[in-house]
Motif scaffolding. Structure first.
Motif, PDB file in Angstrom:
ATOM      1  N   THR A  44       0.836  -1.192   0.000  1.00 13.05           N
ATOM      2  CA  THR A  44       0.000   0.000   0.000  1.00 13.05           C
ATOM      3  C   THR A  44       0.871   1.241   0.000  1.00 13.05           C
ATOM      4  N   VAL A 177      -6.080  -1.191  -6.504  1.00 12.46           N
ATOM      5  CA  VAL A 177      -7.237  -0.336  -6.225  1.00 12.46           C
ATOM      6  C   VAL A 177      -6.756   1.054  -5.828  1.00 12.46           C
ATOM      7  N   CYS A 179      -7.730   4.227  -3.876  1.00 12.37           N
ATOM      8  CA  CYS A 179      -8.648   4.632  -2.807  1.00 12.37           C
ATOM      9  C   CYS A 179      -8.527   6.146  -2.648  1.00 12.37           C
ATOM     10  N   LEU A 198     -10.524  -2.307   5.159  1.00 10.91           N
ATOM     11  CA  LEU A 198      -9.647  -2.221   3.996  1.00 10.91           C
ATOM     12  C   LEU A 198      -8.316  -2.927   4.239  1.00 10.91           C
ATOM     13  N   GLN A 202      -7.114  -6.017   2.122  1.00 11.75           N
ATOM     14  CA  GLN A 202      -5.840  -5.865   1.403  1.00 11.75           C
ATOM     15  C   GLN A 202      -4.916  -7.037   1.677  1.00 11.75           C
ATOM     16  N   LEU A 207      -3.999  -7.383  -2.255  1.00 11.73           N
ATOM     17  CA  LEU A 207      -4.217  -6.205  -3.082  1.00 11.73           C
ATOM     18  C   LEU A 207      -3.068  -5.212  -2.975  1.00 11.73           C
ATOM     19  N   LEU A 209      -2.697  -1.214  -2.994  1.00 12.67           N
ATOM     20  CA  LEU A 209      -3.563  -0.052  -2.826  1.00 12.67           C
ATOM     21  C   LEU A 209      -2.774   1.233  -3.001  1.00 12.67           C
ATOM     22  N   PHE A 211      -3.493   4.726  -1.646  1.00 14.99           N
ATOM     23  CA  PHE A 211      -4.413   5.337  -0.684  1.00 14.99           C
ATOM     24  C   PHE A 211      -4.151   6.835  -0.627  1.00 14.99           C
TER      25      PHE A 211
END
Length: 293
Positions: A44, A177, A179, A198, A202, A207, A209, A211
């Motif tokens: 992330t 993704v 966000c 989330l 994740q 995932l 991300l 963010f």
């Protein structure tokens, strides 16, 4: 479209010297000025900055919703900025987005079940029962009762609607993704619940991300790495843990100082740092560049 040789070691997402200009007639505004970062699979990246810093513009450029003036945006080695619309649509099962306002992003005339079935019908060949099972499983994973699939968006609270938006983004099993301020419109207690959800999804789904947030304290707990943006420039980037413990740029320090903490002494120290940073911002300084990060 330019091509590259894909390897398992290549980053999932690689943004290089990204420049985004918005034009209004003969006038133009440079919203992003040469930003670079890499996002690995299953990690992330937090993009943090105040309004106008360029953070949401970067997300929109990755999604194909904002023009890329210069630089490169590559996903799994493929250049996104020059892709045709048909190629971008083919990637929509792998690249998804969760927006700030879940109510405006949901069709109020469709049931939740219908909304969640749309991406499955578009990208996968499933039987009716397989589709229904995927929907039921996804609704449970985001913490909503199964009967939710028969209801409409107006029948849910803001936090519940954001859970529905998360379910819609993830039901097709994407790898990446965006966000975009997904909790900023929610109450603080609901923010924590959605952030925990989330983080759990994740991890369980592997995932990656991106963010986006104006609040450094929000992204700290979910992000592996951070990019701090100011006036379209990346002024500091690195691991979330290191930057939160020892931010080096005055702007990062001011963002951290603006985040409330329960300890009165710590809060007073943050207020002092914020005031010092604000005073220093009026002194003449060189324009920061990526090379000095």
């Amino acid at each position: 479209m330019s091509t590259t040789t894909r390897t398992n070691d290549a980053p999932l997402l690689e943004v290089t010297d990204l420049v985004v200009d918005y034009r209004n007639g003969r006038r133009s505004y440079r919203a992003v000025r040469g930003v670079s970062f890499k996002l690995e699979r299953g990690r992330t990246m937090g993009l943090v900055g105040e309004s106008g810093s360029g953070k949401s513009t970067i997300g929109r450029a990755i999604l194909g919703l904002a023009p890329v003036t210069d630089g490169s945006v590559r996903f799994r080695g493929d250049e996104l900025a020059t892709m045709k619309r048909s190629q971008r649509r083919a990637l929509s099962d792998q690249i998804q987005v969760i927006f700030q306002d879940p109510y405006s992003s949901l069709d109020i005339t469709k049931t939740i079940g219908y909304t969640l079935a749309e991406p499955l019908n578009h990208h996968e060949r499933l039987t009716r029962e397989q589709t229904h099972q995927r929907i039921r499983d996804m609704v449970r994973r985001v913490g909503l009762p199964e009967e939710s699939i028969h209801r409409y968006p107006a029948q849910f609270s803001g936090g519940q609607r954001q859970r529905i938006a998360i379910a819609r983004a993830l039901i097709g099993n994407p790898t990446f993704v965006v966000c975009d301020e997904p909790v900023s419109a929610l109450d603080l207690s609901i923010q924590a619940e959605v952030m925990n959800l989330l983080a759990e999804l994740q991890k369980s789904m592997g995932l990656a991300l991106l963010f986006i947030s104006h609040d450094l304290s929000v992204v700290r707990h979910i992000s592996d790495d951070l990019v701090v943006l100011k006036d379209g420039l990346a002024v500091e980037q690195g691991s979330a843990e290191d930057m939160y413990a020892n931010p080096s740029h005055p702007y990062t320090q001011s963002l951290l100082a603006a985040s409330p903490v329960p300890d009165p002494q710590a809060q007073a120290e943050r207020r002092r740092l914020r005031q010092a940073a604000a005073a220093g911002s009026h002194a003449p300084t060189q324009t920061p560049t990526l090379e000095r990060i």
